[in-house]
Write a protein that holds these residues in place. Structure first.
Motif, PDB file in Angstrom:
ATOM      1  N   UNK A  77       0.823  -1.210   0.000  1.00 42.62           N
ATOM      2  CA  UNK A  77       0.000   0.000   0.000  1.00 42.62           C
ATOM      3  C   UNK A  77       0.860   1.264   0.000  1.00 42.62           C
ATOM      4  N   UNK A  78       1.979   1.228   0.722  1.00 40.24           N
ATOM      5  CA  UNK A  78       2.885   2.377   0.732  1.00 40.24           C
ATOM      6  C   UNK A  78       3.477   2.622  -0.656  1.00 40.24           C
ATOM      7  N   UNK A  79       3.884   1.548  -1.315  1.00 39.56           N
ATOM      8  CA  UNK A  79       4.473   1.696  -2.651  1.00 39.56           C
ATOM      9  C   UNK A  79       3.464   2.290  -3.622  1.00 39.56           C
ATOM     10  N   UNK A  80       2.220   1.837  -3.527  1.00 36.49           N
ATOM     11  CA  UNK A  80       1.215   2.362  -4.449  1.00 36.49           C
ATOM     12  C   UNK A  80       0.933   3.831  -4.162  1.00 36.49           C
ATOM     13  N   UNK A  81       0.846   4.187  -2.880  1.00 39.81           N
ATOM     14  CA  UNK A  81       0.600   5.589  -2.532  1.00 39.81           C
ATOM     15  C   UNK A  81       1.754   6.471  -2.990  1.00 39.81           C
ATOM     16  N   UNK A  82       2.986   6.014  -2.771  1.00 39.12           N
ATOM     17  CA  UNK A  82       4.159   6.813  -3.120  1.00 39.12           C
ATOM     18  C   UNK A  82       4.412   6.863  -4.622  1.00 39.12           C
ATOM     19  N   UNK A  83       3.732   5.998  -5.374  1.00 38.71           N
ATOM     20  CA  UNK A  83       3.848   6.049  -6.834  1.00 38.71           C
ATOM     21  C   UNK A  83       2.986   7.151  -7.433  1.00 38.71           C
ATOM     22  N   UNK A 106       1.772   1.936  12.659  1.00 39.26           N
ATOM     23  CA  UNK A 106       0.734   2.958  12.852  1.00 39.26           C
ATOM     24  C   UNK A 106       1.021   4.183  11.989  1.00 39.26           C
ATOM     25  N   UNK A 107       2.291   4.569  11.902  1.00 43.16           N
ATOM     26  CA  UNK A 107       2.668   5.693  11.049  1.00 43.16           C
ATOM     27  C   UNK A 107       2.401   5.368   9.581  1.00 43.16           C
ATOM     28  N   UNK A 108       2.690   4.129   9.179  1.00 41.45           N
ATOM     29  CA  UNK A 108       2.448   3.727   7.794  1.00 41.45           C
ATOM     30  C   UNK A 108       0.964   3.820   7.456  1.00 41.45           C
ATOM     31  N   UNK A 109       0.117   3.342   8.362  1.00 40.97           N
ATOM     32  CA  UNK A 109      -1.330   3.395   8.108  1.00 40.97           C
ATOM     33  C   UNK A 109      -1.819   4.838   8.065  1.00 40.97           C
ATOM     34  N   UNK A 110      -1.263   5.678   8.932  1.00 42.93           N
ATOM     35  CA  UNK A 110      -1.659   7.089   8.939  1.00 42.93           C
ATOM     36  C   UNK A 110      -1.284   7.753   7.615  1.00 42.93           C
ATOM     37  N   UNK A 112      -0.952   6.239   4.693  1.00 44.72           N
ATOM     38  CA  UNK A 112      -1.845   5.710   3.656  1.00 44.72           C
ATOM     39  C   UNK A 112      -3.208   6.389   3.734  1.00 44.72           C
ATOM     40  N   UNK A 113      -3.707   6.572   4.958  1.00 45.99           N
ATOM     41  CA  UNK A 113      -4.999   7.249   5.132  1.00 45.99           C
ATOM     42  C   UNK A 113      -4.922   8.696   4.656  1.00 45.99           C
ATOM     43  N   UNK A 114      -3.792   9.355   4.938  1.00 46.56           N
ATOM     44  CA  UNK A 114      -3.607  10.737   4.496  1.00 46.56           C
ATOM     45  C   UNK A 114      -3.599  10.822   2.973  1.00 46.56           C
ATOM     46  N   UNK A 115      -2.897   9.886   2.332  1.00 46.49           N
ATOM     47  CA  UNK A 115      -2.858   9.894   0.868  1.00 46.49           C
ATOM     48  C   UNK A 115      -4.238   9.615   0.286  1.00 46.49           C
ATOM     49  N   UNK A 116      -4.975   8.709   0.913  1.00 45.65           N
ATOM     50  CA  UNK A 116      -6.325   8.411   0.435  1.00 45.65           C
ATOM     51  C   UNK A 116      -7.205   9.657   0.511  1.00 45.65           C
ATOM     52  N   UNK A 117      -7.092  10.390   1.625  1.00 50.86           N
ATOM     53  CA  UNK A 117      -7.872  11.618   1.772  1.00 50.86           C
ATOM     54  C   UNK A 117      -7.464  12.647   0.723  1.00 50.86           C
ATOM     55  N   UNK A 118      -6.156  12.766   0.488  1.00 46.09           N
ATOM     56  CA  UNK A 118      -5.675  13.684  -0.547  1.00 46.09           C
ATOM     57  C   UNK A 118      -6.250  13.308  -1.913  1.00 46.09           C
ATOM     58  N   UNK A 119      -6.208  12.023  -2.215  1.00 45.48           N
ATOM     59  CA  UNK A 119      -6.679  11.565  -3.521  1.00 45.48           C
ATOM     60  C   UNK A 119      -8.166  11.849  -3.698  1.00 45.48           C
TER      61      UNK A 119
END
Length: 466
Positions: A77-83, A106-110, A112-119
């Motif tokens: 999930x991190x790789x996809x968000x950072x792509x 927990x930081x990783x999930x936060x 991912x959630x931040x990127x999802x909100x941005x998207x």
């Protein structure tokens, strides 16, 4: 072959916190020094065999939990968000992502959630014309995605609900079968069950305490809907407690999750854990034999196989996915290292897309992901009839698979040349994060790589990935 070292510092810390023990107390129970425990919790040292045994003996921990869980999913999930193009060339090395997922989940999930909100915010701004003037236009996580992620990070296994369903199924054997037991259970709550000719699959009137199930749907679907209603009536407190634990951000997400949990109870009642696991092993995971044995659909059986992750009694770690004819993933779960794209469709080279071309037949595929892991993938189309002539038919394709090391336990691996490296088709997660350079089905360039474009030469693609 060298033994792989086990680093699970985050899980050690979580366990110690859950037990309300200090590091000194925890170290004493594990039989190690305080500095040694500190190093293990910070992943500076691997977890030793002595500690693994102590965890099992002192705390009854299923030690397989140390080597499974969120880490691979988080890395994917991190790789996809950072792509995402917004990060430009900021993709960290894979080793850094693995450290983040392992040491700071927990930081990783936060993130991912931040990127999802941005998207989602970006998508809303792109359709501003539609959003302007709407009183309910809000920037918030999609309820559907929030629920999907809840099940995703629970390994698609909800222990309390699963065990409650297994107990109900056990009592049903003395009451003439699961269908009769479900009707009797509802009757004990004053609920009448009728089967009229209606378009709705299921309709419950709380005022008259009447449950209507369409006579148009298949008998196995009727049983599933009966069990779903049993869950909503008899297991309401359990479902609500599980929802409280999940802490969803909206009423819509909570309502969707409740339906999901009720569906989970229905499937687990129809295919109780212990009996289903034993049958799956006996039949070598033959979906048709399991379907006939438990009176469930092929899709229900495949989905249930992906949930067999009970601590201490785990089945084969499967991935399960369902796609529509446009290639959009509508259901996804993976207990394997193979993770699915959170946004968009699946790899076009995957056999699940070809299942629509061969209705009623199973397709087998040997596949290899860019990280070198090899899988057996089984795909088939599934249709959901509208119940009458002219009614729309919903068509999907499902895929079920596992790592090739489990081949002997699968009837579908028979006669496949699993030792032949050339028999494996190269697949990925999604084009934008796939590292393969010469894929003939690539739809977009990988965001992590630079492109070389020669206006005088055209190969499979109009560019070369460097």
């Amino acid at each position: 072959m060298a033994t792989q070292k086990l680093y699970a510092g985050a899980k050690l810390r979580e366990m110690r916190t859950r037990l309300t023990l200090t590091q000194k107390e925890f170290a004493a129970k594990l039989g190690v020094s305080l500095p040694y425990l500190n190093q293990m919790e910070n992943n500076n040292r691997p977890i030793s065999t002595t500690v693994v045994l102590a965890l099992a003996q002192e705390f009854g921990m299923d030690v397989t939990e140390l080597s499974t869980g969120d880490s691979e999913r988080l890395v994917s999930d991190l790789r996809e968000a950072l792509a995402d193009p917004v990060f430009d060339d900021a993709m960290p090395p894979l080793a850094d992502l693995r450290l983040t997922a392992s040491n700071a989940p927990a930081m990783a999930r936060a993130f991912i959630a931040l990127h999802r909100t941005y998207r989602q915010t970006h998508e809303r701004l792109a359709s501003l014309d539609e959003a302007l003037g709407r009183e309910d236009a809000q920037i918030q996580a999609s309820p559907w995605e929030e629920v999907r992620d809840f099940f995703h990070y629970c390994d698609n296994y909800i222990d309390a609900v699963d065990r409650a369903a297994e107990r109900f199924s056990g009592r049903a054997q003395d009451k003439g079968g699961i269908r009769a037991a479900a009707i009797e259970s509802l009757g004990e709550n004053g609920i009448r069950v009728q089967f009229p000719d209606i378009e709705e699959t299921r309709k419950y009137d709380a005022d008259s305490k009447t449950l209507l199930l369409s006579s148009r749907i298949a008998p196995q679907t009727q049983v599933f809907q009966l069990l779903l209603q049993v869950s909503l009536i008899n297991q309401d407190k359990l479902l609500e407690a599980t929802l409280d634990f999940a802490k969803f951000h909206s009423d819509e997400a909570r309502a969707i999750a409740k339906i999901g949990l009720a569906n989970y109870f229905a499937g687990a009642s129809l295919m109780p854990y212990g009996e289903f696991l034993s049958a799956a092993q006996l039949y070598r995971h033959d979906l048709e034999l399991l379907s006939n044995r438990f009176g469930a659909s092929i899709e229900q059986v495949a989905h249930r196989l992906s949930t067999l992750q009970r601590p201490g009694a785990k089945g084969i770690p499967f991935f399960f996915v369902r796609v529509d004819q446009a290639g959009t993933i509508t259901k996804r779960h993976s207990a394997t290292r193979l993770q699915f794209a959170r946004f968009g469709g699946a790899c076009p080279l995957w056999n699940v897309h070809r299942a629509f071309e061969t209705p009623g037949h199973f397709l087998r595929q040997l596949a290899e992901t860019p990280d070198g892991v090899r899988y057996i993938s089984l795909a088939r189309d599934v249709s959901k009839s509208g119940g009458s002539y002219g009614a729309p038919v919903r068509r999907y394709a499902i895929a079920l698979g596992c790592e090739v090391r489990h081949a002997e336990a699968l009837v579908y691996a028979d006669n496949l040349d699993i030792s032949n490296a050339s028999a494996y088709e190269p697949i990925g997660i999604s084009c934008r994060i796939c590292e393969r350079q010469n894929c003939h089905q690539r739809s977009v360039p990988p965001l992590e790589r630079r492109l070389s474009i020669d206006t005088h030469t055209r190969g499979t693609l109009p560019y070369e990935v460097t």
